[in-house]
Design an enzyme around this catalytic site. Structure first.
Site: not given
Ligand code: FE2
Length: 427
Positions: A59, A61, A212, A215, A311, A317
């Site tokens: 997972h 991005h 997703h 979350e 992630d 983030w």
């Molecule tokens: Fe994610």
């Protein structure tokens, strides 16, 4: 290539591994005790170090990676400000810069022995700029890294105008997994509706799903229930992954006692993202602050395949990270309090074999016939690897050396003590 005298993650020592034509031809303890080893191969003395299959990140991005500070940093540290910040950055992105950053991250990954990544790619952009950029990156890195792409409607499938059409266009261009974000839709009903539509699309096109899901710290965010239901209804068992599932941390125990068997029954796999969710979740709490990671040991105990993902690395983030899946495993171990020997071992599996299963990697592992993809780590066991996050002495793919790092050894100037120290424990 012949690797001699390695230790395997399952604890076997003195193991030799022979590579022929990019595949593992043989593996076992002292393979050549009674016959001489082949002379036409490079022999690598592993000196008892840990030989592991490559790390896998189930997972990530990649479109946002290494964009930290562009155009500003996330002041509140919340998921929602991260999404808003990414929205500010999107119009400023260029394909060139996206490709450049993604390739740099892939270099970091290879150096750390991370050779397969499932990356979500934001499709909420008429131009599909990130999709085109990551498809180009996928093509360029294919000789050394498996990059799998998920069509991810970051701003909501039903909430963002044109998202369904863009998502279908992304799949038409070659993105191979259907993504979603039901907890970000406007209402719970729309969230459930998005799960139904996306699972139907995946069924229609014969594609896997990785959403997703939930979350949030809201115990009433229950889209994983709908995801498990739709998985069964459409016969998608084994092809569906629920990512994050952080609301499960805050759910009522009785409800979870019903939910986990439903997840198991539907063959839904789970990816927890410990580094990110320990920093993003609990932001609306005062004290005590919830940890906000999904219920990893309970899911594993129920027979659900659970992987840990990275992630984010240096993006809206999360400000840190270095493509090191051992950092991910270490955080997962701490957050989930998985401190028994078996549980620590399971944390290593969560960034190797379990993650490979989520991605559906073929011929992954250290058995004869598998691709000759493996790492040599400066550690004596899988647990020690998590403890030390040691150098990847060798990174091998298809029998070819992609990267190497010298061992870390400190020289001491203490009278009466050994002159050198390397932090491993020899027994
Ligand atoms: Fe994610």
């Amino acid at each position: 290539m012949l690797i001699r005298n390695a230790t395997l993650p399952d604890g076997r020592t003195g193991v030799d591994l022979l590579v022929r034509d990019g595949r593992i031809a043989a593996v076992g303890e002292q393979l050549f005790a009674h016959q001489s080893p082949p002379t036409d191969v490079e022999i690598v003395d592993a000196e008892g170090w840990l030989l592991s299959p490559p790390f896998v990140d189930a997972h990530f991005h990649l479109d946002a990676a290494l964009s930290y500070g562009l155009p500003r940093v996330n002041a509140s540290g919340t998921l929602l400000e991260g999404i808003a910040l990414w929205g500010e950055l999107k119009p400023l992105l260029t394909q060139e810069a996206l490709v450049e950053r993604a390739l740099q991250y892939c270099d970091w990954a290879v150096a750390k022995g991370l050779l397969a990544i499932r990356s979500h790619v934001d499709i909420c952009d008429e131009r599909l700029l990130a999709v085109r950029a990551l498809l180009e990156v996928k093509r360029q890195v294919a000789p050394y890294l498996d990059l799998q792409l998920v069509a991810f409607p970051q701003d909501g499938l039903l909430r963002a105008p044109g998202a369904m059409a863009n998502l279908k266009r992304a799949l038409d261009l070659g993105v191979e997994v259907v993504g979603g974000i039901p907890h970000f839709e406007r209402t719970s009903e729309q969230g459930a509706e998005s799960v139904r539509l996306l699972c139907e699309l995946a069924a229609e096109r014969g594609l896997p799903v990785d959403m997703h899901c939930d979350e949030s710290d809201d115990p009433l965010s229950r889209h994983i229930e709908t995801l498990a239901f739709q998985t069964r209804r459409l016969g998608l068992e084994g092809r569906v992954t629920g990512s994050h599932l952080t609301s499960m941390h805050s759910m009522d125990n009785y409800y979870v006692s019903k939910l986990i068997p439903l997840i198991r029954e539907a063959g839904v796999q789970v990816v927890a993202n410990p580094l990110i969710n320990i920093t993003l979740q609990g932001r609306h709490d005062s004290y005590p602050k919830r940890r906000g990671m999904t219920r990893v040991p309970e899911l594993m105990a129920a027979g659900v395949n659970v992987a840990f993902g990275h992630d984010c690395v240096m993006d809206p983030w999360y400000s840190l990270g270095s493509a090191d899946m051992l950092e991910v495993a270490q955080m997962g171990l701490h957050v989930a309090q998985m401190t028994s020997q078996a549980q620590m071992q399971a944390c290593f599996d969560a960034v190797t074999v379990n993650a490979a299963r989520v991605m559906g990697l073929v011929d992954y592992g250290l058995t004869p016939g598998c691709h000759a993809d493996f790492l040599l780590l400066q550690a004596r066991s899988a647990v020690e690897a998590i403890r030390l996050r040691p150098p990847r002495l060798q990174v091998i793919r298809r029998g070819r050396r992609l990267a190497s790092t010298p061992p870390v050894i400190a020289t001491l100037g203490l009278a009466g003590r050994p002159a050198q120290v390397d932090w491993t424990l020899r027994r």
